[in-house]
Design a protein around this motif. Sequence first.
Motif, mmCIF file in Angstrom:
data_model
loop_
_atom_site.group_PDB
_atom_site.id
_atom_site.type_symbol
_atom_site.label_atom_id
_atom_site.label_comp_id
_atom_site.label_asym_id
_atom_site.label_seq_id
_atom_site.Cartn_x
_atom_site.Cartn_y
_atom_site.Cartn_z
ATOM 1 N N SER A 110 52.388 52.894 41.238
ATOM 2 C CA SER A 110 51.684 51.678 41.913
ATOM 3 C C SER A 110 51.449 50.802 41.187
ATOM 4 O O SER A 110 50.914 49.569 41.307
ATOM 5 N N ASP A 111 51.741 50.993 39.491
ATOM 6 C CA ASP A 111 50.606 49.479 38.367
ATOM 7 C C ASP A 111 52.627 48.836 38.565
ATOM 8 O O ASP A 111 52.564 47.941 37.436
ATOM 9 N N VAL A 112 53.487 49.188 38.906
ATOM 10 C CA VAL A 112 54.733 48.478 38.373
ATOM 11 C C VAL A 112 54.855 47.188 39.600
ATOM 12 O O VAL A 112 54.227 46.555 40.572
ATOM 13 N N ASN A 113 55.723 46.206 38.534
ATOM 14 C CA ASN A 113 55.987 44.408 38.844
ATOM 15 C C ASN A 113 57.535 44.470 39.298
ATOM 16 O O ASN A 113 58.118 45.453 39.412
ATOM 17 N N PHE A 114 57.633 43.408 39.881
ATOM 18 C CA PHE A 114 59.357 43.648 40.311
ATOM 19 C C PHE A 114 60.655 44.129 38.869
ATOM 20 O O PHE A 114 61.357 43.908 39.521
ATOM 21 N N GLY A 115 59.970 44.025 37.950
ATOM 22 C CA GLY A 115 60.570 44.286 37.137
ATOM 23 C C GLY A 115 61.253 45.229 36.680
ATOM 24 O O GLY A 115 61.483 45.951 35.215
ATOM 25 N N GLY A 116 59.759 46.331 36.878
ATOM 26 C CA GLY A 116 59.876 47.161 36.924
ATOM 27 C C GLY A 116 58.737 47.849 35.540
ATOM 28 O O GLY A 116 59.102 48.943 35.569
ATOM 29 N N LYS A 117 58.558 47.070 35.231
ATOM 30 C CA LYS A 117 57.280 47.815 33.916
ATOM 31 C C LYS A 117 55.572 47.752 34.697
ATOM 32 O O LYS A 117 55.937 47.114 35.983
ATOM 33 N N VAL A 118 54.780 48.087 33.664
ATOM 34 C CA VAL A 118 53.834 47.708 34.412
ATOM 35 C C VAL A 118 53.410 46.231 34.140
ATOM 36 O O VAL A 118 53.951 45.667 33.645
ATOM 37 N N HIS A 119 52.972 46.103 35.617
ATOM 38 C CA HIS A 119 51.964 44.565 35.590
ATOM 39 C C HIS A 119 51.389 43.985 34.613
ATOM 40 O O HIS A 119 50.525 44.901 35.017
ATOM 41 N N GLY A 120 51.046 42.903 34.184
ATOM 42 C CA GLY A 120 49.993 42.452 33.325
ATOM 43 C C GLY A 120 49.237 42.075 33.889
ATOM 44 O O GLY A 120 48.047 42.177 33.514
ATOM 45 N N GLY A 121 48.239 41.885 35.580
ATOM 46 C CA GLY A 121 47.297 42.005 36.580
ATOM 47 C C GLY A 121 46.450 43.302 35.759
ATOM 48 O O GLY A 121 45.692 43.724 35.667
ATOM 49 N N MET A 122 47.820 44.350 36.016
ATOM 50 C CA MET A 122 47.024 46.052 36.160
ATOM 51 C C MET A 122 46.376 45.972 34.351
ATOM 52 O O MET A 122 45.077 46.474 34.188
ATOM 53 N N VAL A 123 47.439 45.432 33.892
ATOM 54 C CA VAL A 123 47.180 45.448 32.384
ATOM 55 C C VAL A 123 45.584 44.482 32.417
ATOM 56 O O VAL A 123 44.453 45.309 31.836
ATOM 57 N N MET A 124 45.410 44.314 32.435
ATOM 58 C CA MET A 124 43.997 42.511 32.282
ATOM 59 C C MET A 124 42.876 43.741 32.944
ATOM 60 O O MET A 124 42.023 43.510 32.844
ATOM 61 N N LYS A 125 43.331 44.230 33.978
ATOM 62 C CA LYS A 125 42.111 45.088 35.290
ATOM 63 C C LYS A 125 41.646 46.285 33.896
ATOM 64 O O LYS A 125 40.300 47.047 34.111
ATOM 65 N N TRP A 126 42.728 46.832 33.317
ATOM 66 C CA TRP A 126 42.741 48.266 32.203
ATOM 67 C C TRP A 126 41.379 47.690 31.334
ATOM 68 O O TRP A 126 40.277 48.071 30.176
ATOM 69 N N ILE A 127 42.182 46.447 30.458
ATOM 70 C CA ILE A 127 41.131 45.460 29.496
ATOM 71 C C ILE A 127 40.072 45.344 30.320
ATOM 72 O O ILE A 127 39.131 45.749 29.575
ATOM 73 N N ASP A 128 39.933 44.818 31.555
ATOM 74 C CA ASP A 128 38.202 44.702 32.219
ATOM 75 C C ASP A 128 37.666 45.836 31.662
ATOM 76 O O ASP A 128 36.084 45.904 31.532
ATOM 77 N N GLN A 129 38.001 46.741 32.494
ATOM 78 C CA GLN A 129 36.917 47.826 32.412
ATOM 79 C C GLN A 129 36.691 48.614 31.364
ATOM 80 O O GLN A 129 35.212 49.382 31.576
ATOM 81 N N ALA A 130 37.813 48.276 30.015
ATOM 82 C CA ALA A 130 37.237 49.130 28.836
ATOM 83 C C ALA A 130 36.206 48.338 28.746
ATOM 84 O O ALA A 130 35.246 48.641 27.578
ATOM 85 N N ALA A 131 36.219 47.246 28.715
ATOM 86 C CA ALA A 131 34.866 46.259 27.937
ATOM 87 C C ALA A 131 34.095 46.381 28.741
ATOM 88 O O ALA A 131 33.202 46.354 27.819
ATOM 89 N N TYR A 132 33.947 46.607 29.818
ATOM 90 C CA TYR A 132 32.910 46.277 30.181
ATOM 91 C C TYR A 132 32.091 47.844 29.952
ATOM 92 O O TYR A 132 31.022 47.533 29.583
ATOM 93 N N THR A 133 32.765 48.981 29.964
ATOM 94 C CA THR A 133 32.442 50.192 29.944
ATOM 95 C C THR A 133 31.585 50.436 28.591
ATOM 96 O O THR A 133 30.204 50.652 27.899
ATOM 97 N N CYS A 134 32.175 49.252 26.984
ATOM 98 C CA CYS A 134 31.847 49.422 25.681
ATOM 99 C C CYS A 134 30.569 48.710 26.109
ATOM 100 O O CYS A 134 29.860 48.690 25.565
ATOM 101 N N ALA A 135 30.696 47.227 26.238
ATOM 102 C CA ALA A 135 29.633 46.817 26.219
ATOM 103 C C ALA A 135 28.645 46.967 26.777
ATOM 104 O O ALA A 135 26.911 46.589 26.437
ATOM 105 N N ARG A 136 28.461 47.788 28.279
ATOM 106 C CA ARG A 136 27.569 48.439 29.175
ATOM 107 C C ARG A 136 26.828 49.462 27.924
ATOM 108 O O ARG A 136 25.544 49.418 28.695
ATOM 109 N N THR A 137 27.560 50.072 27.443
ATOM 110 C CA THR A 137 27.604 51.407 26.850
ATOM 111 C C THR A 137 25.922 50.623 25.882
ATOM 112 O O THR A 137 25.314 50.740 25.013
ATOM 113 N N TRP A 138 26.588 49.601 25.461
ATOM 114 C CA TRP A 138 25.770 49.138 23.360
ATOM 115 C C TRP A 138 24.148 48.342 24.183
ATOM 116 O O TRP A 138 22.979 48.227 23.541
#
Length: 111
Positions: free
Chosen positions: A16-44
């Motif tokens: 479900s993370d795939v784009n039209f080129g068959g790789k992980v969609h950049g928007g999905m990667v940005m979502k993962w980045i936001d989730q990890a950064a939020y968790t780190c910031a909220r913990t701190w």
Amino acid sequence: MENLHKTSFQFISEPSDVNFGGKVHGGMVMKWIDQAAYTCARTWAETYCVTVYVGGIRFYKPINIGEVIKVDAAVIHTGNSSIHIMVEIYSRDFSVHEFEKRRIVLSFLFR
């Protein structure tokens, strides 16, 4: 006290993370980045945080579906009302034991 200024997620990229080129969609990667950064910031901060600014995203290499993904987030600077988080993305095939850096975010600002 544990080292609360770092957060690491690991999971498998899904079809479900795939784009039209068959790789992980950049928007999905940005979502993962936001989730990890939020968790780190909220913990701190030990309180609710919001994303105010995201900058320096560079897509170096594609991530394939089915690879193991590792997202590392770390506090690199704090101000009176801001937290700067660095996030790095790695991936690897199941047949390889070492992660390879795929994408990097140079700076985040959370308030």
